[in-house]
Design an enzyme around this catalytic site. Structure first.
Site, short mmCIF file in Angstrom:
data_model
loop_
_atom_site.label_atom_id
_atom_site.label_comp_id
_atom_site.label_asym_id
_atom_site.label_seq_id
_atom_site.Cartn_x
_atom_site.Cartn_y
_atom_site.Cartn_z
N GLY A 13 0.82 -1.21 0.00
CA GLY A 13 0.00 0.00 0.00
C GLY A 13 0.85 1.26 0.00
O GLY A 13 0.61 2.19 0.77
N SER A 15 1.18 3.38 -2.50
CA SER A 15 0.80 4.32 -3.56
C SER A 15 0.26 5.63 -3.02
O SER A 15 0.25 6.63 -3.74
CB SER A 15 -0.26 3.68 -4.46
N SER A 143 -2.93 0.40 14.53
CA SER A 143 -3.69 1.64 14.74
C SER A 143 -4.04 1.80 16.22
O SER A 143 -4.19 0.81 16.94
CB SER A 143 -4.99 1.60 13.94
N TYR A 156 -12.35 -3.41 11.93
CA TYR A 156 -11.04 -2.74 11.86
C TYR A 156 -10.27 -2.89 13.18
O TYR A 156 -9.08 -3.20 13.19
CB TYR A 156 -11.28 -1.27 11.52
N LYS A 160 -6.67 -4.72 13.65
CA LYS A 160 -5.50 -3.97 14.12
C LYS A 160 -4.99 -4.52 15.47
O LYS A 160 -3.78 -4.52 15.72
CB LYS A 160 -5.82 -2.48 14.22
N ILE A 189 -4.27 10.34 11.20
CA ILE A 189 -3.26 10.91 10.31
C ILE A 189 -3.97 11.48 9.09
O ILE A 189 -4.93 10.88 8.58
CB ILE A 189 -2.25 9.80 9.88
P1 NAP Z 1 -5.04 5.21 2.42
O1 NAP Z 1 -4.61 6.61 2.17
O2 NAP Z 1 -6.46 4.83 2.24
O3 NAP Z 1 -4.10 4.24 1.54
C1 NAP Z 1 -4.28 2.85 1.63
C2 NAP Z 1 -3.19 2.15 0.86
O4 NAP Z 1 -3.40 0.73 1.00
C3 NAP Z 1 -3.24 2.45 -0.62
O5 NAP Z 1 -1.92 2.50 -1.11
C4 NAP Z 1 -3.98 1.24 -1.20
O6 NAP Z 1 -3.61 0.89 -2.53
C5 NAP Z 1 -3.45 0.15 -0.29
N1 NAP Z 1 -4.31 -1.03 -0.30
C6 NAP Z 1 -5.58 -1.17 0.16
N2 NAP Z 1 -6.02 -2.41 -0.05
C7 NAP Z 1 -5.00 -3.09 -0.66
C8 NAP Z 1 -4.86 -4.41 -1.12
N3 NAP Z 1 -5.84 -5.31 -1.01
N4 NAP Z 1 -3.68 -4.76 -1.69
C9 NAP Z 1 -2.66 -3.87 -1.82
N5 NAP Z 1 -2.75 -2.59 -1.39
C10 NAP Z 1 -3.92 -2.21 -0.82
O7 NAP Z 1 -4.68 4.77 3.92
P2 NAP Z 1 -3.66 5.40 4.98
O8 NAP Z 1 -4.42 6.36 5.80
O9 NAP Z 1 -2.41 5.83 4.31
O10 NAP Z 1 -3.40 4.12 5.88
C11 NAP Z 1 -2.25 3.30 5.74
C12 NAP Z 1 -2.23 2.31 6.90
O11 NAP Z 1 -2.19 3.04 8.13
C13 NAP Z 1 -3.47 1.42 6.96
O12 NAP Z 1 -3.11 0.14 7.39
C14 NAP Z 1 -4.32 2.11 8.00
O13 NAP Z 1 -5.21 1.21 8.61
C15 NAP Z 1 -3.26 2.60 8.95
N6 NAP Z 1 -3.69 3.71 9.80
C16 NAP Z 1 -4.14 4.89 9.24
C17 NAP Z 1 -4.53 5.91 10.07
C18 NAP Z 1 -5.01 7.23 9.54
O14 NAP Z 1 -5.51 8.03 10.35
N7 NAP Z 1 -4.90 7.53 8.28
C19 NAP Z 1 -4.47 5.75 11.47
C20 NAP Z 1 -4.01 4.56 11.98
C21 NAP Z 1 -3.62 3.55 11.15
P3 NAP Z 1 -4.43 1.53 -3.79
O15 NAP Z 1 -4.03 2.97 -3.80
O16 NAP Z 1 -3.93 0.79 -4.97
O17 NAP Z 1 -5.88 1.34 -3.49
#
Ligand code: NAP
Length: 247
Positions: A13, A15, A143, A156, A160, A189
């Site tokens: 992930g 990207s 998370s 979720y 996690k 985030i």
């Molecule tokens: P995001 O902006 O929604 O990006 C998600 C990423 O995961 C994208 O690159 C997406 O790829 C990839 N992905 C999703 N399903 C996939 C699959 N089946 N196979 C391969 N890649 C996949 O999320 P984010 O906020 O950056 O979160 C990243 C991580 O941090 C996650 O595990 C999330 O649970 C964790 N997290 C986030 C937060 C927050 O507040 N943002 C807080 C705590 C934890 P595509 O672009 O190709 O769809």
């Protein structure tokens, strides 16, 4: 910060959002970075170009890491092309928030498969090579919700929290072999995952954070670089949450 010259890193992930920031951080420190994505080919390619513009080395590879067979092909391809994996960041994740009463079986399984089983899928194939080379850094992006629970997030939060248990158990099994396994538990985030929330929900969350702001993806990347460098830290959760949840 951490000299990663010669190291091969895989970021699932990578990207968008946190994963893209992690990939850029690793690339900046000299690692060859494999950026995995599912749908966002152009965004993944843009991250590759950014890393190359900084003088680094990167490439993008598509694979749905919630699927065991697809992940096997992906990780085996990385091992075939680069000969090793030194750093594995299990970052890919999704949310499908809904109250327990309304949550479908599909929403449950999709979130468990993408956020938790994905780490089993990647580690299952990458770990033997790490054990052989007696070096590895596995970093699982969990998370704060896995620690505190979250309303409408039984799927979720379970995934996690499961990832934290997975991290500790795998850390025990690999500690003697020069491999560290740690988790990062970000709070809220500023990525698409959070911007997709209704504005009133987002504002209410920010009001609860002692620092009164969202975290930046780069903060999580800094945590990853620290865990890459650290020799003696394993089985731990690095909590980057603006003081939202203090254990
Ligand atoms: P995001 O902006 O929604 O990006 C998600 C990423 O995961 C994208 O690159 C997406 O790829 C990839 N992905 C999703 N399903 C996939 C699959 N089946 N196979 C391969 N890649 C996949 O999320 P984010 O906020 O950056 O979160 C990243 C991580 O941090 C996650 O595990 C999330 O649970 C964790 N997290 C986030 C937060 C927050 O507040 N943002 C807080 C705590 C934890 P595509 O672009 O190709 O769809």
């Amino acid at each position: 910060m951490a000299n990663l010259t010669g190291k091969v890193a895989v970021v699932t992930g990578g990207s968008r959002g946190i994963g893209a920031s992690i990939a850029k951080g690793l690339g900046r420190e000299g690692a060859k970075v494999v950026i995995n994505y599912n749908h966002s080919h152009e965004k993944a390619q843009a991250v590759v170009e950014e890393i190359k513009a900084l003088g680094g080395s990167a490439l993008a590879m598509q694979a749905d890491i919630s699927e065991a067979e697809e992940t096997k092909v992906f990780i085996e391809k990385v091992l075939g092309d680069f000969g090793k994996i030194d750093i594995l960041v299990n970052n890919a994740g999704i949310t499908r928030d809904r109250s327990f009463k309304k949550m479908s079986f599909d929403e449950w399984h999709k979130v468990i498969d993408t956020n938790l089983s994905s780490a089993f899928n990647t580690c299952k194939i990458a770990l033997p090579a790490m054990l052989e080379q007696k070096y590895g850094r596995i970093i699982n992006i969990s998370s704060v919700i896995g620690q505190s629970g979250g309303f409408g997030q039984t799927n979720y939060a379970s995934a996690k929290a499961g990832l934290i248990g997975f991290t500790k158990s795998l850390a025990l099994e690999t500690a003697k072999a020069g491999i560290t396994v740690n988790a990062i538990c970000p709070g809220f985030i500023a990525t698409e995952m959070v911007s997709e929330m209704p504005e009133n929900v987002r504002e209410a969350i920010i009001a609860q954070v002692p620092m009164k702001k969202l975290g930046e993806p780069a903060e999580v990347a800094k945590g990853v670089l620290f865990l890459c460098e650290s020799e003696y830290m394993t089985g731990q959760c690095l909590n980057l949450n603006g003081g939202l949840y203090m254990l």
